[in-house]
Design a protein around this motif. Structure first.
Motif, PDB file in Angstrom:
ATOM      1  N   ASN A 132      21.671  41.118  47.852  1.00  0.00           N
ATOM      2  CA  ASN A 132      22.932  40.643  48.417  1.00  0.00           C
ATOM      3  C   ASN A 132      23.962  40.369  47.329  1.00  0.00           C
ATOM      4  O   ASN A 132      25.155  40.630  47.507  1.00  0.00           O
ATOM      5  N   SER A 133      23.488  39.826  46.213  1.00  0.00           N
ATOM      6  CA  SER A 133      24.397  39.565  45.099  1.00  0.00           C
ATOM      7  C   SER A 133      25.000  40.860  44.570  1.00  0.00           C
ATOM      8  O   SER A 133      26.197  40.920  44.267  1.00  0.00           O
ATOM      9  N   GLN A 134      24.197  41.906  44.483  1.00  0.00           N
ATOM     10  CA  GLN A 134      24.698  43.198  44.020  1.00  0.00           C
ATOM     11  C   GLN A 134      25.693  43.780  45.019  1.00  0.00           C
ATOM     12  O   GLN A 134      26.718  44.361  44.629  1.00  0.00           O
ATOM     13  N   LYS A 135      25.383  43.618  46.319  1.00  0.00           N
ATOM     14  CA  LYS A 135      26.310  44.117  47.344  1.00  0.00           C
ATOM     15  C   LYS A 135      27.655  43.411  47.241  1.00  0.00           C
ATOM     16  O   LYS A 135      28.711  44.039  47.330  1.00  0.00           O
ATOM     17  N   GLU A 136      27.609  42.088  47.072  1.00  0.00           N
ATOM     18  CA  GLU A 136      28.848  41.325  46.942  1.00  0.00           C
ATOM     19  C   GLU A 136      29.618  41.751  45.686  1.00  0.00           C
ATOM     20  O   GLU A 136      30.846  41.870  45.709  1.00  0.00           O
ATOM     21  N   HIS A 137      28.873  41.994  44.610  1.00  0.00           N
ATOM     22  CA  HIS A 137      29.517  42.450  43.375  1.00  0.00           C
ATOM     23  C   HIS A 137      30.176  43.804  43.584  1.00  0.00           C
ATOM     24  O   HIS A 137      31.326  44.030  43.170  1.00  0.00           O
ATOM     25  N   ASP A 138      29.458  44.716  44.258  1.00  0.00           N
ATOM     26  CA  ASP A 138      30.011  46.048  44.515  1.00  0.00           C
ATOM     27  C   ASP A 138      31.254  45.958  45.400  1.00  0.00           C
ATOM     28  O   ASP A 138      32.227  46.697  45.210  1.00  0.00           O
ATOM     29  N   GLN A 139      31.208  45.049  46.389  1.00  0.00           N
ATOM     30  CA  GLN A 139      32.364  44.862  47.266  1.00  0.00           C
ATOM     31  C   GLN A 139      33.560  44.337  46.479  1.00  0.00           C
ATOM     32  O   GLN A 139      34.692  44.783  46.683  1.00  0.00           O
ATOM     33  N   LEU A 140      33.289  43.381  45.580  1.00  0.00           N
ATOM     34  CA  LEU A 140      34.379  42.838  44.767  1.00  0.00           C
ATOM     35  C   LEU A 140      34.972  43.903  43.851  1.00  0.00           C
ATOM     36  O   LEU A 140      36.192  43.960  43.656  1.00  0.00           O
ATOM     37  N   VAL A 141      34.093  44.738  43.281  1.00  0.00           N
ATOM     38  CA  VAL A 141      34.576  45.825  42.434  1.00  0.00           C
ATOM     39  C   VAL A 141      35.434  46.789  43.239  1.00  0.00           C
ATOM     40  O   VAL A 141      36.502  47.232  42.790  1.00  0.00           O
ATOM     41  N   ALA A 142      34.980  47.097  44.466  1.00  0.00           N
ATOM     42  CA  ALA A 142      35.748  48.008  45.326  1.00  0.00           C
ATOM     43  C   ALA A 142      37.094  47.403  45.693  1.00  0.00           C
ATOM     44  O   ALA A 142      38.121  48.091  45.690  1.00  0.00           O
ATOM     45  N   ILE A 143      37.090  46.101  46.007  1.00  0.00           N
ATOM     46  CA  ILE A 143      38.341  45.418  46.336  1.00  0.00           C
ATOM     47  C   ILE A 143      39.274  45.413  45.137  1.00  0.00           C
ATOM     48  O   ILE A 143      40.480  45.658  45.265  1.00  0.00           O
ATOM     49  N   GLN A 144      38.714  45.130  43.961  1.00  0.00           N
ATOM     50  CA  GLN A 144      39.525  45.115  42.745  1.00  0.00           C
ATOM     51  C   GLN A 144      40.135  46.489  42.482  1.00  0.00           C
ATOM     52  O   GLN A 144      41.311  46.605  42.101  1.00  0.00           O
ATOM     53  N   ASN A 145      39.337  47.540  42.703  1.00  0.00           N
ATOM     54  CA  ASN A 145      39.858  48.893  42.526  1.00  0.00           C
ATOM     55  C   ASN A 145      40.990  49.169  43.504  1.00  0.00           C
ATOM     56  O   ASN A 145      42.008  49.776  43.144  1.00  0.00           O
ATOM     57  N   ASP A 146      40.802  48.716  44.757  1.00  0.00           N
ATOM     58  CA  ASP A 146      41.850  48.914  45.766  1.00  0.00           C
ATOM     59  C   ASP A 146      43.123  48.158  45.375  1.00  0.00           C
ATOM     60  O   ASP A 146      44.240  48.661  45.544  1.00  0.00           O
ATOM     61  N   ILE A 147      42.944  46.931  44.876  1.00  0.00           N
ATOM     62  CA  ILE A 147      44.109  46.137  44.468  1.00  0.00           C
ATOM     63  C   ILE A 147      44.823  46.800  43.295  1.00  0.00           C
ATOM     64  O   ILE A 147      46.062  46.847  43.245  1.00  0.00           O
ATOM     65  N   ASN A 148      44.044  47.331  42.351  1.00  0.00           N
ATOM     66  CA  ASN A 148      44.659  48.016  41.208  1.00  0.00           C
ATOM     67  C   ASN A 148      45.470  49.217  41.659  1.00  0.00           C
ATOM     68  O   ASN A 148      46.571  49.474  41.158  1.00  0.00           O
ATOM     69  N   ILE A 149      44.911  49.954  42.630  1.00  0.00           N
ATOM     70  CA  ILE A 149      45.634  51.103  43.164  1.00  0.00           C
ATOM     71  C   ILE A 149      46.892  50.642  43.891  1.00  0.00           C
ATOM     72  O   ILE A 149      47.968  51.239  43.750  1.00  0.00           O
TER      73      ILE A 149
END
Length: 390
Positions: A132-149
Motif C-alpha cells: 500500500n505504501s508503494q501504491k501511495e508513493h506511485d500515486q503521488l509520483v503520478a500526481i506530481q508528474n501531472d502537476i508538472n505537466i
C-alpha cells in the motif's frame, strides 16, 4: 484475492497439517498454500508463482537447506516477499543466522499452530503495508508528474517574451505570475488588436491549485477568443458575453475578478471594465502615484446577467500603469503583517517614472519575497505593468 504462501518442509505430514489447520482461510480464499519439500523445489515454485508473498521454510532440509534457500531468496530483491523460518527450539544458532540473513520472523518446532497463525497474519499485514505504501508513493509520483505537466501548460499559455513588441517605441509592458503552488489561478494577457489598440487583462480566480488553474485557462482562452476577433463588440458587451458563458455551468462556484482594458495608443485613453478587481496604480510623469478611482463591477461568474459598463481614464506620455492581483498587498510575513498597498506605492515612487516595466515588476517581487522571508506564500502573486510613451 488470496494471499499466496509457500510452505517449504521435507516432513511429509506438514502439507496435511497446514491444510487442515487453515482450511477455513483456504475455503474463504484468504490463503492459498503452495508446497515444496526442499529449497531447490521451492525456487522452482517461486519461479512459477511470482505473486507469492510469504515463505514458511524449514531450516534443516535435504538437497538445499533453508539457510541456503534464504540466501537465494534475498538475491531476488523482492521487498514484498517475506520469509518466516522454522527450526527446532534448541537450534538457535541457525535461527539467529537466518534472522541475520533477512528472515522476517521465525517459529519453532514442534509448531504451535496458534503462534504460526499469529506470525502469518503479522507478516501479511507488514507485506500489505509495504504494498500500500508503494501504491501511495506511485500515486503521488503520478500526481506530481501531472502537476508538472499542468504547470508547463499553464506557463506556456502566458505571454513570456519581453519586451513583447520590440519594434514599438510608444509603449512597453511586462508581466509575471508567481504561483503559490506549482500551478495557480491568476492570469494575465495582452495583445495588439490592431496598430493603435492594445488589449490587456489581469485576473484572479477565487481558488488555488489545479482547479483554479483549469478555470484560469478557460477564462484566458475565452477572453483571447473574444477580443482578438476583429468583429468584437464594445468592451462592456464582450465582458457581458464572457461572464454569461462562464456562469452558465459553474458547478464549482468559482469566480474571477478581472481588470479588462483597451489602450488607445494614439491618445492614451484607456477604456476598461472592472470586474471586482484590485484598483490599479498610476505612476504619473511627475512621479506621483495615483490610485485609480475605478468604477467597479461584480466579479465574473457570480451573476450571469450582470450589466457591465465601461469607464475611461487617460495615460499621459511618460505615465506607467501598475496592475496586480491581491496576492501583492496580501502577502504576509511570519508575524501575520500584510505587505500592503502603501509599500507598493513606496516602491513605485522610488523607482521613478524612468524605470522600465520589467525592472518595476522585478523590484516589487523581490521586495515581497524579502518581506515574506521564510513564511509560506499563501496566494498567487501577479502584476502587469504598462508604460505609455505616447
Amino acid at each position: 484475492m488470496a494471499i499466496k504462501i509457500l510452505s517449504v518442509d521435507d516432513e511429509a505430514d506438514m502439507e496435511m497439517l497446514i491444510t487442515q489447520r487453515f482450511r477455513r482461510q483456504i475455503r474463504d480464499k484468504n490463503f492459498e498454500f503452495i508446497f515444496a519439500s526442499n529449497g531447490s523445489e521451492a525456487l522452482e515454485k517461486l519461479e512459477e508463482n511470482k505473486d507469492v508473498r510469504l515463505v514458511l521454510s524449514d531450516i534443516n532440509m535435504p538437497e538445499m537447506d533453508g539457510l541456503t534457500f534464504l540466501s537465494k531468496l534475498n538475491d531476488q530483491n523482492n521487498p514484498y516477499l517475506k520469509a518466516v523460518m522454522v527450526s527446532a527450539f534448541n537450534d538457535m544458532d541457525n535461527i539467529r543466522t537466518a534472522m541475520n540473513r533477512g528472515a522476517f520472523d521465525f517459529v519453532t518446532k514442534p509448531i504451535n499452530f496458534d503462534d504460526l497463525e499469529i506470525t502469518i497474519n503479522k507478516t501479511i499485514r507488514h507485506v500489505e503495508m509495504l504494498v500500500n505504501s508503494q501504491k501511495e508513493h506511485d500515486q503521488l509520483v503520478a500526481i506530481q508528474n501531472d502537476i508538472n505537466i499542468a504547470q508547463e501548460i499553464q506557463q506556456a499559455m502566458l505571454p513570456k517574451t519581453f519586451p513583447p513588441f520590440p519594434h514599438r517605441t510608444d509603449f512597453d509592458l511586462h508581466a509575471f505570475l508567481k504561483a503559490a503552488k506549482l500551478v495557480g489561478g491568476d492570469l494575465f494577457d495582452y495583445f495588439l488588436m490592431d496598430e493603435n489598440r492594445l488589449f490587456f487583462l489581469i485576473g484572479d480566480v477565487s481558488d488555488k491549485g489545479i482547479p483554479a488553474s483549469l478555470f484560469m485557462a478557460i477564462t484566458k482562452a475565452i477572453f483571447k477568443s473574444h477580443f482578438s476577433n476583429k468583429n468584437c463588440e464594445a468592451i462592456a458587451d464582450e465582458v457581458y458575453q464572457i461572464n454569461s458563458f462562464l456562469s452558465a455551468d459553474n458547478q464549482s462556484m468559482m469566480f474571477v475578478t478581472a481588470f479588462v482594458a483597451i489602450l488607445d495608443l494614439t491618445t492614451g485613453v484607456v477604456e476598461y471594465v472592472d470586474a471586482g478587481h484590485e484598483p490599479p496604480l498610476i505612476i504619473r510623469r511627475n512621479n506621483e502615484v495615483e490610485v485609480l478611482k475605478k468604477k467597479g463591477g461584480l466579479a465574473l461568474c457570480i451573476d450571469g446577467e450582470f450589466p457591465y459598463v465601461s469607464s475611461t481614464f487617460v495615460l499621459e506620455p511618460g505615465d506607467t500603469l501598475f496592475t496586480y492581483t491581491d496576492g501583492v498587498p496580501d502577502a504576509n510575513n511570519h508575524t501575520g503583517e500584510r505587505f500592503g498597498i502603501e509599500r507598493v506605492k513606496k516602491i513605485l515612487i522610488e523607482e521613478t517614472v524612468s524605470a522600465a516595466p520589467r525592472h518595476i515588476n522585478e523590484t516589487v517581487l523581490k521586495e515581497i519575497q524579502a518581506f515574506i522571508g521564510d513564511n509560506a506564500q499563501f496566494d498567487d502573486i501577479t502584476a502587469l505593468t504598462l508604460h505609455y510613451a505616447g
